[in-house]
Design a protein around this motif. Structure first.
Motif, mmCIF file in Angstrom:
data_model
loop_
_atom_site.group_PDB
_atom_site.id
_atom_site.type_symbol
_atom_site.label_atom_id
_atom_site.label_comp_id
_atom_site.label_asym_id
_atom_site.label_seq_id
_atom_site.Cartn_x
_atom_site.Cartn_y
_atom_site.Cartn_z
ATOM 1 N N ARG A 189 0.809 -1.216 0.000
ATOM 2 C CA ARG A 189 0.000 0.000 0.000
ATOM 3 C C ARG A 189 0.842 1.265 0.000
ATOM 4 N NH1 ARG A 189 -4.385 -1.830 4.652
ATOM 5 N NH2 ARG A 189 -5.434 -3.455 3.414
ATOM 6 N N ILE A 190 2.053 1.218 0.546
ATOM 7 C CA ILE A 190 2.865 2.431 0.641
ATOM 8 C C ILE A 190 3.154 3.025 -0.734
ATOM 9 C CG2 ILE A 190 5.161 3.281 1.241
ATOM 10 C CD1 ILE A 190 5.037 1.597 3.764
ATOM 11 N N PRO A 191 3.639 2.229 -1.720
ATOM 12 C CA PRO A 191 3.851 2.847 -3.049
ATOM 13 C C PRO A 191 2.569 3.411 -3.649
ATOM 14 C CG PRO A 191 4.979 0.737 -2.894
ATOM 15 C CD PRO A 191 4.096 0.838 -1.696
ATOM 16 N N LEU A 192 1.445 2.715 -3.414
ATOM 17 C CA LEU A 192 0.181 3.211 -3.959
ATOM 18 C C LEU A 192 -0.207 4.537 -3.324
ATOM 19 C CD1 LEU A 192 -2.264 2.753 -5.773
ATOM 20 C CD2 LEU A 192 -3.331 1.471 -3.901
ATOM 21 N N LEU A 193 -0.021 4.637 -1.999
ATOM 22 C CA LEU A 193 -0.345 5.886 -1.314
ATOM 23 C C LEU A 193 0.571 7.019 -1.761
ATOM 24 C CD1 LEU A 193 -1.006 4.545 2.310
ATOM 25 C CD2 LEU A 193 -2.702 5.280 0.622
ATOM 26 N N LEU A 194 1.833 6.692 -2.021
ATOM 27 C CA LEU A 194 2.772 7.733 -2.430
ATOM 28 C C LEU A 194 2.491 8.230 -3.847
ATOM 29 C CD1 LEU A 194 6.126 6.288 -1.014
ATOM 30 C CD2 LEU A 194 4.787 8.190 -0.101
ATOM 31 N N PRO B 98 -1.374 10.907 -5.141
ATOM 32 C CA PRO B 98 -1.508 12.326 -5.523
ATOM 33 C C PRO B 98 -1.116 12.597 -6.971
ATOM 34 C CG PRO B 98 -0.499 12.138 -3.364
ATOM 35 C CD PRO B 98 -0.557 10.752 -3.924
ATOM 36 N N LEU B 99 -0.032 11.963 -7.433
ATOM 37 C CA LEU B 99 0.377 12.161 -8.824
ATOM 38 C C LEU B 99 -0.648 11.586 -9.789
ATOM 39 C CD1 LEU B 99 2.438 13.017 -10.952
ATOM 40 C CD2 LEU B 99 3.593 10.822 -10.613
ATOM 41 N N LEU B 100 -1.182 10.402 -9.463
ATOM 42 C CA LEU B 100 -2.191 9.799 -10.336
ATOM 43 C C LEU B 100 -3.439 10.664 -10.430
ATOM 44 C CD1 LEU B 100 -1.876 6.048 -9.245
ATOM 45 C CD2 LEU B 100 -1.001 7.103 -11.330
ATOM 46 N N LEU B 101 -3.866 11.204 -9.300
ATOM 47 C CA LEU B 101 -5.041 12.084 -9.304
ATOM 48 C C LEU B 101 -4.765 13.362 -10.096
ATOM 49 C CD1 LEU B 101 -6.253 11.696 -5.604
ATOM 50 C CD2 LEU B 101 -7.212 10.630 -7.655
ATOM 51 N N TYR B 102 -3.561 13.889 -9.939
ATOM 52 C CA TYR B 102 -3.198 15.105 -10.681
ATOM 53 C C TYR B 102 -3.199 14.843 -12.182
ATOM 54 C CZ TYR B 102 -0.410 19.100 -12.225
ATOM 55 O OH TYR B 102 0.030 20.220 -12.867
ATOM 56 N N ALA C 215 -6.784 14.413 -13.449
ATOM 57 C CA ALA C 215 -7.591 15.635 -13.511
ATOM 58 C C ALA C 215 -7.097 16.607 -14.572
ATOM 59 C CB ALA C 215 -7.602 16.312 -12.137
ATOM 60 N N PHE C 216 -5.767 16.731 -14.730
ATOM 61 C CA PHE C 216 -5.224 17.782 -15.585
ATOM 62 C C PHE C 216 -4.630 17.263 -16.893
ATOM 63 C CE2 PHE C 216 -5.029 19.468 -11.260
ATOM 64 C CZ PHE C 216 -5.729 20.655 -11.425
ATOM 65 N N TYR C 217 -4.651 15.956 -17.106
ATOM 66 C CA TYR C 217 -4.149 15.432 -18.377
ATOM 67 C C TYR C 217 -5.141 14.464 -19.020
ATOM 68 C CZ TYR C 217 -1.251 13.197 -21.869
ATOM 69 O OH TYR C 217 -0.784 12.694 -23.054
ATOM 70 N N ALA C 218 -5.503 13.408 -18.305
ATOM 71 C CA ALA C 218 -6.359 12.383 -18.906
ATOM 72 C C ALA C 218 -7.736 12.933 -19.258
ATOM 73 C CB ALA C 218 -6.473 11.190 -17.953
#
Length: 300
Positions: free
Chosen positions: A29-34, A37-41, A44-47
């Motif tokens: 879970r740690i890599p996923l949590l880290l 934020p980048l995935l959400l960004y 929202a702003f590219y995909a």
């Protein structure tokens, strides 16, 4: 008869397995949590904007592929697309020819390496808009280049340098040159120096060592630089619009013109073609024999 009493199984192994499972779950879970934020960004702003662009190209004015089916017969689009590809190819070849010797000097330099690296990275500290204005000052009719040629009377009249195809290629080469130098220099630094010494010990001349050892082993950086510069050149807008010829319209300039005219469907279709071209070039480059592995190695 003697009754054998067996002790109940110890809960220690079960607890160990549970602790190991919890530890593994936490590590997963740690890599996923880290990265969340980048995935959400990026979502929202590219995909989402890309998906919206693709939908707009199909839904203006009605759901259809009319904008795409009309492109093969669109003389304006074909000319602009050819100009974009030609400019990107010329700029890529120019950066490769000019950048490889600089990358070689950077990889072999010792005391002067920081100075060379600073000169290479200096354009990154200046805006592309400012650099384009600088080239306008240099290439103008009364710019520094023409004045320097007129002063010793090497030319009788100012040469038309600004607003030409050559001006676009020169300015774009200057701006994109670091993107070619850095991957090649990184590949050259990873070459074991003992290979060159072994080739020299076997009787190879310095020129033969370069052509048979150094150059093939540095193709990973060259492949990465070529793909990177070509893809970036495809979408260049500011520099061709400022210093280029008005007749040599690139695809990004055509998209901007259509947006200004509120022709959203056509501009979205052009943007989709530009995106598909860039992705297709990357996919083809990675599938070429030897280039794909070299490209991935240079990005490690």
């Amino acid at each position: 008869m003697v009754e054998v009493i067996t002790a109940p199984p110890s809960p220690v192994p079960v607890r160990r397995r549970q602790a190991h499972w919890r530890h593994g779950a936490i590590r997963w879970r740690i890599p996923l949590l880290l990265t969340t934020p980048l995935l959400l960004y990026m979502l929202a702003f590219y995909a989402l904007p890309v998906v919206s662009m693709l939908l707009r190209s199909l839904n203006d004015p009605t759901w259809s592929f009319d904008h795409y089916t009309a492109l093969p017969n669109d003389a304006v689009f074909l000319k602009v697309f050819w100009v974009t590809l030609r400019t990107s190819l010329v700029v890529t070849l120019a950066t490769l020819v000019l950048g490889y010797p600089v990358a070689l000097a950077l990889s072999r330099a010792r005391s002067t390496a920081p100075f060379i690296l600073m000169v290479i990275l200096l354009p990154f500290w200046t805006s592309v808009l400012v650099r384009s204005y600088a080239w306008m000052v240099l290439l103008g009719r009364h710019g520094l280049i023409n004045e320097a040629l007129l002063a010793p009377k090497l030319i009788a009249h100012p040469i038309r340098l600004l607003n030409t195809t050559l001006a676009t290629e020169i300015a774009m080469t200057h701006i994109l040159l670091p993107y070619m130098i850095l991957p090649i220099a990184n590949a050259l630094r990873q070459i074991d120096p003992s290979l060159a010494r072994a080739a020299s010990g076997l009787g190879a001349t310095p020129r033969g060592t370069f052509w048979q050892v150094i150059l093939p082993l540095s193709m990973s950086g060259a492949a990465a630089g070529v793909v990177l510069v070509f893809v970036l050149a495809l979408g260049f807008y500011i520099t061709p619009a400022m210093v280029g010829d008005s007749r040599d319209v690139t695809l990004s300039m055509l998209i901007a013109q259509q947006v200004e005219q509120f022709n959203w469907g056509y501009s979205a279709a052009l943007s989709a073609v530009l995106l598909a071209t860039a992705l297709g070039l990357i996919a083809v480059a990675q599938r070429l024999p030897g280039v794909g592995n070299a490209f991935r190695m240079s990005l490690r």
